[in-house]
Design a protein around this motif. Structure first.
Motif, PDB file in Angstrom:
ATOM      1  N   GLN A  18      49.127  16.786  50.693  1.00 22.38           N
ATOM      2  CA  GLN A  18      48.800  18.190  50.426  1.00 22.38           C
ATOM      3  C   GLN A  18      47.568  18.603  51.235  1.00 22.38           C
ATOM      4  O   GLN A  18      46.904  17.758  51.851  1.00 22.38           O
ATOM      5  CB  GLN A  18      48.622  18.410  48.915  1.00 22.38           C
ATOM      6  CG  GLN A  18      47.836  17.333  48.162  1.00 22.38           C
ATOM      7  CD  GLN A  18      46.362  17.567  48.064  1.00 22.38           C
ATOM      8  OE1 GLN A  18      45.883  18.624  48.437  1.00 22.38           O
ATOM      9  NE2 GLN A  18      45.621  16.586  47.561  1.00 22.38           N
ATOM     10  N   ASN A  21      44.341  16.647  50.987  1.00 21.03           N
ATOM     11  CA  ASN A  21      44.331  15.388  51.738  1.00 21.03           C
ATOM     12  C   ASN A  21      44.078  15.669  53.220  1.00 21.03           C
ATOM     13  O   ASN A  21      43.415  14.890  53.906  1.00 21.03           O
ATOM     14  CB  ASN A  21      45.674  14.646  51.624  1.00 21.03           C
ATOM     15  CG  ASN A  21      46.125  14.369  50.205  1.00 21.03           C
ATOM     16  OD1 ASN A  21      47.284  14.620  49.860  1.00 21.03           O
ATOM     17  ND2 ASN A  21      45.225  13.879  49.364  1.00 21.03           N
ATOM     18  N   GLY A  24      40.300  17.295  53.357  1.00 17.79           N
ATOM     19  CA  GLY A  24      39.296  16.362  52.836  1.00 17.79           C
ATOM     20  C   GLY A  24      39.324  15.005  53.515  1.00 17.79           C
ATOM     21  O   GLY A  24      38.341  14.281  53.494  1.00 17.79           O
ATOM     22  N   TYR A 130      42.074  -1.947  40.120  1.00 15.93           N
ATOM     23  CA  TYR A 130      42.196  -1.103  41.320  1.00 15.93           C
ATOM     24  C   TYR A 130      40.920  -1.103  42.185  1.00 15.93           C
ATOM     25  O   TYR A 130      40.980  -1.308  43.407  1.00 15.93           O
ATOM     26  CB  TYR A 130      42.546   0.308  40.835  1.00 15.93           C
ATOM     27  CG  TYR A 130      42.724   1.401  41.848  1.00 15.93           C
ATOM     28  CD1 TYR A 130      43.969   2.014  42.014  1.00 15.93           C
ATOM     29  CD2 TYR A 130      41.663   1.885  42.616  1.00 15.93           C
ATOM     30  CE1 TYR A 130      44.143   3.043  42.920  1.00 15.93           C
ATOM     31  CE2 TYR A 130      41.837   2.902  43.524  1.00 15.93           C
ATOM     32  CZ  TYR A 130      43.074   3.482  43.675  1.00 15.93           C
ATOM     33  OH  TYR A 130      43.253   4.497  44.578  1.00 15.93           O
ATOM     34  N   GLY A 149      35.847  10.910  49.158  1.00 14.36           N
ATOM     35  CA  GLY A 149      35.463  12.038  48.321  1.00 14.36           C
ATOM     36  C   GLY A 149      34.469  11.565  47.265  1.00 14.36           C
ATOM     37  O   GLY A 149      34.344  10.352  47.008  1.00 14.36           O
ATOM     38  N   GLN A 182      32.072  13.158  51.481  1.00 10.35           N
ATOM     39  CA  GLN A 182      32.392  14.490  51.995  1.00 10.35           C
ATOM     40  C   GLN A 182      31.712  15.545  51.140  1.00 10.35           C
ATOM     41  O   GLN A 182      31.573  15.392  49.939  1.00 10.35           O
ATOM     42  CB  GLN A 182      33.906  14.712  51.959  1.00 10.35           C
ATOM     43  CG  GLN A 182      34.629  13.923  53.016  1.00 10.35           C
ATOM     44  CD  GLN A 182      35.951  13.406  52.513  1.00 10.35           C
ATOM     45  OE1 GLN A 182      36.528  13.969  51.596  1.00 10.35           O
ATOM     46  NE2 GLN A 182      36.412  12.333  53.107  1.00 10.35           N
ATOM     47  N   ALA A 186      34.483  20.487  51.093  1.00  8.62           N
ATOM     48  CA  ALA A 186      35.740  19.930  51.598  1.00  8.62           C
ATOM     49  C   ALA A 186      36.730  19.710  50.451  1.00  8.62           C
ATOM     50  O   ALA A 186      37.819  19.208  50.656  1.00  8.62           O
ATOM     51  CB  ALA A 186      35.481  18.626  52.327  1.00  8.62           C
ATOM     52  N   MET A 198      43.266  19.897  43.679  1.00  7.11           N
ATOM     53  CA  MET A 198      44.662  19.852  44.111  1.00  7.11           C
ATOM     54  C   MET A 198      45.048  18.385  44.303  1.00  7.11           C
ATOM     55  O   MET A 198      44.287  17.624  44.884  1.00  7.11           O
ATOM     56  CB  MET A 198      44.836  20.629  45.425  1.00  7.11           C
ATOM     57  CG  MET A 198      46.287  20.868  45.778  1.00  7.11           C
ATOM     58  SD  MET A 198      46.510  21.663  47.392  1.00  7.11           S
ATOM     59  CE  MET A 198      46.106  23.355  47.054  1.00  7.11           C
TER      60      MET A 198
HETATM   61  N1  AQP Z   1      41.907  18.357  46.517  1.00  7.21           N
HETATM   62  C1  AQP Z   1      41.308  17.618  47.446  1.00  7.21           C
HETATM   63  N2  AQP Z   1      40.315  18.134  48.179  1.00  7.21           N
HETATM   64  C2  AQP Z   1      39.706  17.377  49.128  1.00  7.21           C
HETATM   65  N3  AQP Z   1      40.035  16.111  49.386  1.00  7.21           N
HETATM   66  C3  AQP Z   1      41.035  15.559  48.690  1.00  7.21           C
HETATM   67  N4  AQP Z   1      41.602  14.348  48.700  1.00  7.21           N
HETATM   68  C4  AQP Z   1      42.572  14.307  47.765  1.00  7.21           C
HETATM   69  N5  AQP Z   1      42.670  15.479  47.135  1.00  7.21           N
HETATM   70  C5  AQP Z   1      41.722  16.284  47.680  1.00  7.21           C
HETATM   71  C6  AQP Z   1      41.223  13.278  49.605  1.00  7.21           C
HETATM   72  O1  AQP Z   1      42.430  12.738  50.135  1.00  7.21           O
HETATM   73  C7  AQP Z   1      42.376  11.313  50.175  1.00  7.21           C
HETATM   74  C8  AQP Z   1      43.539  10.820  49.331  1.00  7.21           C
HETATM   75  O2  AQP Z   1      43.279   9.747  48.583  1.00  7.21           O
HETATM   76  P1  AQP Z   1      44.348   9.097  47.589  1.00  7.21           P
HETATM   77  O3  AQP Z   1      45.724   9.244  48.118  1.00  7.21           O
HETATM   78  O4  AQP Z   1      43.882   7.707  47.370  1.00  7.21           O
HETATM   79  O5  AQP Z   1      44.300   9.843  46.239  1.00  7.21           O
HETATM   80  P2  AQP Z   1      43.624  11.041  45.596  1.00  7.21           P
HETATM   81  O6  AQP Z   1      42.234  11.244  46.041  1.00  7.21           O
HETATM   82  O7  AQP Z   1      43.836  10.888  44.121  1.00  7.21           O
HETATM   83  O8  AQP Z   1      44.525  12.224  46.175  1.00  7.21           O
HETATM   84  P3  AQP Z   1      45.604  13.069  45.415  1.00  7.21           P
HETATM   85  O9  AQP Z   1      46.261  13.986  46.398  1.00  7.21           O
HETATM   86  O10 AQP Z   1      44.991  13.682  44.205  1.00  7.21           O
HETATM   87  O11 AQP Z   1      46.655  11.985  45.037  1.00  7.21           O
HETATM   88  P4  AQP Z   1      47.278  11.569  43.649  1.00  7.21           P
HETATM   89  O12 AQP Z   1      47.997  12.777  43.167  1.00  7.21           O
HETATM   90  O13 AQP Z   1      48.186  10.447  43.991  1.00  7.21           O
HETATM   91  O14 AQP Z   1      46.157  11.142  42.733  1.00  7.21           O
HETATM   92  C9  AQP Z   1      40.985  10.933  49.683  1.00  7.21           C
HETATM   93  O15 AQP Z   1      40.128  10.769  50.793  1.00  7.21           O
HETATM   94  C10 AQP Z   1      40.550  12.133  48.863  1.00  7.21           C
HETATM   95  O16 AQP Z   1      39.152  12.291  48.798  1.00  7.21           O
END
Ligand code: AQP
Length: 334
Positions: A18, A21, A24, A130, A149, A182, A186, A198
């Motif tokens: 998305q 990702n 960020g 994890y 992040g 970040q 971001a 998101m």
């Molecule tokens: N909303 C966001 N704004 C800025 N950065 C974001 N990242 C995720 N969402 C945002 C950054 O994308 C990377 C993805 O890391 P991840 O796949 O390990 O999981 P996450 O951070 O938990 O991302 P999601 O999209 O929210 O995934 P799900 O739904 O699986 O939990 C990281 O560098 C994160 O900072």
């Protein structure tokens, strides 16, 4: 001079990444890959910490790698590989788990959040450990910097603690990495619920802009994004979270400063502003999506690229692991 080493990764937890990702992580990675010896992993072992459909996980892993490349991570410049292709990751995680305190792991806020969301019955030991696997990911490559992040800061702190603990018990073995956090600007929020981050695996897809969606779908989602009744395009996270989020998206993608965008839309309605955001997002995503779709249409070639990179990663990771095994006193196989 040798380049400093950088490590980062994303979970293949959805069919498409998305825009959070992308802004960020991927945009930043793309900009960093020249200045660093960069390792970018699709962390499929991490994705297993919550239930996954096996066939879908395989597909999502390929899709995630294709989107990294589509977004400009070049597999000949950066080491772009799939975590499970390098068996040293879970092997080092095991060793590190033996020097991690139970209470120390239990203090990780992401675990507390996720386990309370899923409930005790579906919370796995894998979810608990994890951060130890994440520490192994980073330490295997003698990483200098980890761009993450804000939510991952605590995990990088644990990684540093484990590296220092191991080094002091067994002798200098790991480089102690630094997190590069970040900025809050971001961070991208859900279009329908602009105070929540998101997420690609969100239950409600109407607030999420997916890289691989049809351009018209993303444009529609932006036109329907939640705003407010005040009618002015102004950045104010507390009072105007929806408008602020769209401003951050437009600013990140166009490279323009937020005040300049506010000036441009002064006295104009949200309709015009949203159209500009939609156009910018659609244009930005188009080449990324096209390249990713092209790669996904030739999975054999994609798998070949990933295998070459996995070999590159494994060469570095196995050297660290062999050293660790020696240090802790495991008998070498002859
Ligand atoms: N909303 C966001 N704004 C800025 N950065 C974001 N990242 C995720 N969402 C945002 C950054 O994308 C990377 C993805 O890391 P991840 O796949 O390990 O999981 P996450 O951070 O938990 O991302 P999601 O999209 O929210 O995934 P799900 O739904 O699986 O939990 C990281 O560098 C994160 O900072």
């Amino acid at each position: 001079m040798e380049k400093a080493r950088l490590y980062s990764g994303m979970q293949p937890s959805a069919d498409s990444l998305q825009i959070g990702n992308y802004i960020g992580a991927l945009m930043q990675w793309r900009g960093l890959q020249d200045s660093y010896d960069a390792y970018f992993s699709v962390v499929d072992l991490h994705a297993l910490t919550v239930p996954q459909d096996p066939a879908e996980l395989r597909e999502k892993t390929r899709r995630t790698a294709a989107q990294y490349i589509g977004a400009g991570i070049e597999p000949t410049r950066s080491t772009l590989y799939v975590q499970s292709h390098v068996s040293a990751h879970p092997e080092l995680a095991w060793i590190l788990s033996t020097i991690t305190g139970f209470g120390e792991a239990g203090r990780m806020t992401q675990f507390k959040d996720k386990s309370s969301r899923y409930g005790a019955d579906t919370t796995s030991v894998g979810l608990f450990t994890y951060p130890v696997l994440m520490a192994a990911d980073i330490l295997l490559y003698q990483t200098d910097v980890v761009p993450v992040g804000e939510d991952q800061k605590q995990h990088v702190e644990l990684t540093r603690d484990l590296a220092e603990r191991f080094n002091s018990r067994f002798g200098e073995t790991f480089r102690v990495p630094n997190a590069v956090i970040q900025q809050d600007t971001a961070r991208i929020y859900d279009l329908q619920n602009p105070t929540s981050k998101m997420s690609k695996s969100s239950d409600n897809q109407s607030g999420v802009l997916y890289l691989l969606d049809e351009p018209s779908v993303n444009a529609k989602k932006i036109m329907r994004a939640v705003t407010d009744n005040d009618g002015t395009v102004r950045f104010d996270r507390a009072e105007k979270p929806g408008v602020s989020n769209l401003l951050v998206i437009l600013s990140a993608i166009t490279g323009r400063q937020i005040p300049a965008i506010e000036d441009e839309f002064a006295g104009r309605g949200y309709g015009d502003f949203k159209k500009a955001v939609a156009e910018a997002v659609v244009n930005e995503f188009e080449p990324v999506r096209n390249k990713a779709l092209e790669l996904m249409a030739d999975p054999a070639e994609l798998d070949r690229l990933l295998a070459v990179n996995a070999d590159k990663a494994a060469a570095v990771a196995n050297e660290t692991l062999a050293n660790v095994y020696d240090r802790v006193g495991l008998l070498r196989r002859r």
